[in-house]
Design a protein around this motif. Structure first.
Motif, PDB file in Angstrom:
ATOM      1  N   GLY A   1     -12.378 -21.466 -24.861  1.00 49.86           N
ATOM      2  CA  GLY A   1     -11.075 -22.328 -25.133  1.00 49.86           C
ATOM      3  C   GLY A   1      -9.985 -22.007 -24.254  1.00 49.86           C
ATOM      4  N   TYR A   2     -10.365 -20.755 -23.714  1.00 44.47           N
ATOM      5  CA  TYR A   2      -8.969 -20.284 -22.731  1.00 44.47           C
ATOM      6  C   TYR A   2      -9.579 -20.793 -21.361  1.00 44.47           C
ATOM      7  CZ  TYR A   2      -7.563 -17.458 -26.333  1.00 44.47           C
ATOM      8  OH  TYR A   2      -7.100 -16.941 -27.832  1.00 44.47           O
TER       9      TYR A   2
ATOM     10  N   HIS B   1      -3.965 -22.251 -18.452  1.00 47.28           N
ATOM     11  CA  HIS B   1      -3.769 -21.053 -19.342  1.00 47.28           C
ATOM     12  C   HIS B   1      -2.591 -21.215 -20.044  1.00 47.28           C
ATOM     13  CE1 HIS B   1      -4.306 -16.401 -19.026  1.00 47.28           C
ATOM     14  NE2 HIS B   1      -4.692 -16.685 -20.100  1.00 47.28           N
TER      15      HIS B   1
ATOM     16  N   SER C   1      -1.069 -23.603 -21.331  1.00 49.06           N
ATOM     17  CA  SER C   1      -1.335 -24.270 -22.407  1.00 49.06           C
ATOM     18  C   SER C   1      -2.293 -24.011 -23.316  1.00 49.06           C
ATOM     19  CB  SER C   1      -1.907 -25.756 -22.032  1.00 49.06           C
ATOM     20  OG  SER C   1      -3.216 -25.798 -21.427  1.00 49.06           O
ATOM     21  N   ARG C   2      -3.432 -23.360 -23.069  1.00 45.30           N
ATOM     22  CA  ARG C   2      -4.443 -22.910 -23.960  1.00 45.30           C
ATOM     23  C   ARG C   2      -3.918 -21.634 -24.720  1.00 45.30           C
ATOM     24  NH1 ARG C   2      -9.295 -25.389 -22.826  1.00 45.30           N
ATOM     25  NH2 ARG C   2      -8.803 -27.228 -22.088  1.00 45.30           N
TER      26      ARG C   2
ATOM     27  N   GLU D   1      -1.756 -23.199 -27.550  1.00 45.11           N
ATOM     28  CA  GLU D   1      -2.552 -23.672 -28.451  1.00 45.11           C
ATOM     29  C   GLU D   1      -3.173 -22.649 -29.416  1.00 45.11           C
ATOM     30  OE1 GLU D   1      -6.662 -26.662 -28.827  1.00 45.11           O
ATOM     31  OE2 GLU D   1      -5.533 -26.295 -26.746  1.00 45.11           O
TER      32      GLU D   1
END
Length: 207
Positions: free
Chosen positions: A152-153, A166, A168-169, A172
């Motif tokens: 996910g990252y 990075h 944005s992840r 989230e």
């Protein structure tokens, strides 16, 4: 009569500005009889060229080693001291102990041999260039593994530097166990994640 120093090593680190993962250092003693054309600051080379040169360095250097300091150590002692610690560990792992170590930058780690800092050394000193390449290749390879362990990252793409992707992840997913929690973008992301997820608090941790 001036004492002659026979073996001189170069050292450099990568990952100081990253938000996750270790800071990695390499140390290299080049063999003057085995030239390695194309050595340069790792940041100026393509990933493919770095891989090629890293293989040549490992085959032709008199000695080389890798040292590291983990994200948890960076949080505990700060990135400056962790970078010097990674260099010291690289020195301790070197199979041939040099008479002198040349370090990229302003500061030297505490070593049991002579040590000299060289500003811009990754561009001007071949052994430091070689070390910068080995350290960069080693860390990038690890980030690809961490990408799988922490999906996910997308660590394999941004290598944990502060990019738009990075960030944005982080917003989230929140920080992972390998993020550097004392770095301000991680502390901020942790707070924002806690606000957006009812039932959590800024004091909660995934560690």
């Amino acid at each position: 009569m001036t004492e002659q120093i026979t073996d001189v090593a170069g050292t450099d680190e990568v990952g100081r500005g990253c938000l996750a993962g270790p800071v990695v250092a390499a140390m290299v003693i080049l063999d003057p009889e085995k030239a390695i054309p194309g050595l340069a600051d790792s940041k100026t080379l393509s990933p493919a060229r770095r891989e090629q040169l890293a293989l040549q360095i490992k085959l032709k250097a008199s000695a080389w080693s890798i040292g590291r300091a983990e994200a948890s150590e960076i949080d505990r002692i700060n990135i400056f001291h962790a970078s010097l610690l990674a260099m010291r560990r690289a020195y301790e792992a070197l199979p041939i102990k040099p008479g002198k170590v040349l370090v990229d930058g302003k500061y030297c780690p505490d070593l049991s041999c002579a040590c000299e800092s060289v500003i811009g050394g990754d561009r001007t000193v071949a052994a430091i260039s070689a070390a910068s390449i080995l350290a960069k290749v080693a860390r990038d390879s690890e980030m690809a593994i961490l990408d799988v362990l922490y999906p996910g990252y997308v660590f394999s793409r941004h290598k944990a530097y502060l990019t738009e992707l990075h960030q944005s992840r982080l917003l989230e997913l929140g920080p992972s166990p390998i993020h550097r929690y004392t770095f301000s973008p991680i502390a901020k992301a942790r707070l924002e994640t806690a606000v957006n997820q009812p039932g959590t608090s800024a004091n909660d941790t995934v560690r």
